[in-house]
Design an enzyme around this catalytic site. Structure first.
Site, PDB file in Angstrom:
ATOM      1  N   ARG A 105     -18.132   9.694  15.763  1.00 52.13           N
ATOM      2  CA  ARG A 105     -17.153   9.131  15.328  1.00 52.13           C
ATOM      3  C   ARG A 105     -16.791   7.752  15.936  1.00 52.13           C
ATOM      4  O   ARG A 105     -16.014   6.951  15.629  1.00 52.13           O
ATOM      5  CB  ARG A 105     -15.748   9.816  15.644  1.00 52.13           C
ATOM      6  CG  ARG A 105     -15.921  10.152  17.125  1.00 52.13           C
ATOM      7  CD  ARG A 105     -14.542  10.929  17.575  1.00 52.13           C
ATOM      8  NE  ARG A 105     -14.059  11.177  19.054  1.00 52.13           N
ATOM      9  CZ  ARG A 105     -13.120  11.362  19.592  1.00 52.13           C
ATOM     10  NH1 ARG A 105     -12.295  11.480  18.839  1.00 52.13           N
ATOM     11  NH2 ARG A 105     -12.978  11.635  20.892  1.00 52.13           N
ATOM     12  N   GLU A 148      -8.701  21.091  10.771  1.00 54.60           N
ATOM     13  CA  GLU A 148     -10.302  20.528  10.598  1.00 54.60           C
ATOM     14  C   GLU A 148     -11.119  21.718  10.368  1.00 54.60           C
ATOM     15  O   GLU A 148     -11.097  22.887  10.764  1.00 54.60           O
ATOM     16  CB  GLU A 148     -10.373  20.022  12.237  1.00 54.60           C
ATOM     17  CG  GLU A 148      -9.134  19.403  12.676  1.00 54.60           C
ATOM     18  CD  GLU A 148      -8.988  19.241  14.323  1.00 54.60           C
ATOM     19  OE1 GLU A 148     -10.062  19.320  14.859  1.00 54.60           O
ATOM     20  OE2 GLU A 148      -8.054  18.967  14.734  1.00 54.60           O
ATOM     21  N   HIS A 167     -12.501  16.390  11.499  1.00 58.31           N
ATOM     22  CA  HIS A 167     -11.244  16.250  12.174  1.00 58.31           C
ATOM     23  C   HIS A 167     -10.010  15.493  11.545  1.00 58.31           C
ATOM     24  O   HIS A 167      -9.589  14.377  11.647  1.00 58.31           O
ATOM     25  CB  HIS A 167     -11.526  15.476  13.552  1.00 58.31           C
ATOM     26  CG  HIS A 167     -10.361  15.759  14.677  1.00 58.31           C
ATOM     27  ND1 HIS A 167      -9.098  15.500  14.312  1.00 58.31           N
ATOM     28  CD2 HIS A 167     -10.355  16.055  16.033  1.00 58.31           C
ATOM     29  CE1 HIS A 167      -8.382  15.938  15.396  1.00 58.31           C
ATOM     30  NE2 HIS A 167      -9.220  16.221  16.363  1.00 58.31           N
TER      31      HIS A 167
HETATM   32  O1  LIG Z   1      -7.993  12.799  21.775  1.00 56.91           O
HETATM   33  P1  LIG Z   1      -9.285  13.281  20.797  1.00 56.91           P
HETATM   34  O2  LIG Z   1     -10.496  13.245  21.631  1.00 56.91           O
HETATM   35  O3  LIG Z   1      -9.259  12.560  19.529  1.00 56.91           O
HETATM   36  O4  LIG Z   1      -9.043  14.951  20.296  1.00 56.91           O
HETATM   37  C1  LIG Z   1      -7.795  15.360  19.917  1.00 56.91           C
HETATM   38  C2  LIG Z   1      -8.007  16.710  19.935  1.00 56.91           C
HETATM   39  O5  LIG Z   1      -8.987  17.105  18.874  1.00 56.91           O
HETATM   40  C3  LIG Z   1      -8.993  18.495  18.458  1.00 56.91           C
HETATM   41  O6  LIG Z   1      -9.947  19.112  17.663  1.00 56.91           O
HETATM   42  C4  LIG Z   1      -9.179  19.435  19.746  1.00 56.91           C
HETATM   43  O7  LIG Z   1      -9.032  20.750  19.826  1.00 56.91           O
HETATM   44  C5  LIG Z   1      -8.051  19.100  20.908  1.00 56.91           C
HETATM   45  O8  LIG Z   1      -8.247  19.821  21.985  1.00 56.91           O
HETATM   46  C6  LIG Z   1      -8.166  17.488  21.025  1.00 56.91           C
HETATM   47  O9  LIG Z   1      -7.091  17.178  22.000  1.00 56.91           O
END
Ligand SMILES: O=P(O)(O)OC[C@H]1O[C@@H](O)[C@H](O)[C@@H](O)[C@@H]1O
Length: 316
Positions: free
Chosen positions: A102, A290, A185
């Protein structure tokens, strides 16, 4: 790396309006004659907009960094090769949360169009496939050091008149086997979280990362969200998880080649704690559903390829 589709001009077919693809300043935008469109940043190969039926389907924070300094808070960031903070005793142990895909800059490999069965009345092509690649040679020295495997990712984003398809292919090009996790995601844009239900996860086991990080089984076929949620569902029997709004179908997310899904909404406190999450009450207008392979690890032997992705349908 191999180029699945050589960049080429889209050849006109039929007499009606043609799909268009535009690539400049680190992003690629594709549109269909229907007005549906998709926009992808080379940074992370992050899909940052998908419009269908005149409506935006993805949520992107107003404070998201789109300049390559930080993973995008919104759209569809790609999680690879580890989900969450990697276990220290695993080969991914020195990587950052959610891995490097990412926040690496991908290469645009090109586009292709096709006419599916239900051809547009205009006679034009009705799908556009955009391919993006990331391989070990493109990683930063730090990431190469932290995960020294020889791999090639190809991410295909296909805009169709009836939905969006995203597929990640992972190839082990080296001589050593490796283990990975992957997740798309996706931050879906919704009108009001209090009117949303998520269906298709009934009877599935999940790890509740908010409650106690242990395994539970979802009893209800329909999940509503009334507070922070961070659940990792695995081995889901039904291919499609659907999001309804006010009881009406809004988005259908179909897993392709994978059977895990994460449902995430940071709610009030966690949203406040994220500098790149704006507006602060934006948690009311987003939900992450996701799709991926995050339960344990996928092992790829030398020369093997894995494919997993999703098909999303947006209801008008
Ligand atoms: O802040 P990030 O690294 O983008 O992650 C966001 C969230 O992503 C999700 O996929 C996780 O299950 C969470 O635990 C996490 O907080």
């Amino acid at each position: 790396m191999d180029r699945p589709n050589k960049p080429s001009a889209i050849s006109p077919s039929g007499t009606g309006p043609q799909p268009s693809v535009h690539s400049e300043r680190g992003r690629v935008v594709a549109s269909l004659p229907t007005g549906d469109s998709v926009e992808i940043l080379l940074y992370g190969a992050t899909v940052i907009s998908w419009k269908a039926n005149g409506r935006e389907n993805l949520w992107v924070s107003e404070a998201a960094k789109l300049d390559g300094n930080k993973p995008v808070r919104g759209g569809v960031p790609i999680v690879f090769p580890c989900f969450g903070p990697p276990p220290k005793d695993h080969a991914t142990g020195s990587l950052s949360q959610h891995g490097f895909a990412r926040n690496s800059t991908w290469e645009y490999l090109g586009k292709s169009t096709s006419e599916s069965e239900g051809k547009l009345a205009s006679g034009g092509d009705d799908s556009i496939k955009l391919d993006f690649g990331l391989s070990s040679s493109q990683l930063t020295e730090d990431n190469k050091k932290a995960w020294g495997y020889d791999f090639a990712l190809v991410y295909s984003v296909t805009l169709k008149r009836d939905g969006l398809q995203t597929m990640l292919s992972v190839r082990n090009q080296g001589e050593k086997a490796f283990e990975f996790q992957m997740l798309l995601h996706t931050y879906f844009r919704i009108d009001d979280i209090s009117k949303v239900a998520i269906n298709g996860l009934g009877s599935t086991t999940y790890v509740d990362k908010v409650l106690d990080a242990t395994t539970h089984t979802q009893s209800s076929p329909s999940l509503t969200i009334t507070g922070e949620i961070d659940r990792v569902y695995s081995g889901i029997k039904q291919d499609t998880t659907s999001i309804t709004q006010d009881g009406k179908p809004r988005l259908d997310v179909t897993r392709d080649g994978i059977s895990d899904s994460v449902v995430w909404n940071p709610w009030i406190q966690k949203a406040k704690g994220m500098g790149d999450f704006e507006p602060k009450d934006g948690y009311k207008n987003m939900v992450c559903v996701e799709v991926g392979a995050v339960d344990g690890w996928q092992k790829l032997e030398a020369g093997e390829t894995f494919e997993g992705g999703m098909i999303v349908k947006s209801h008008a």
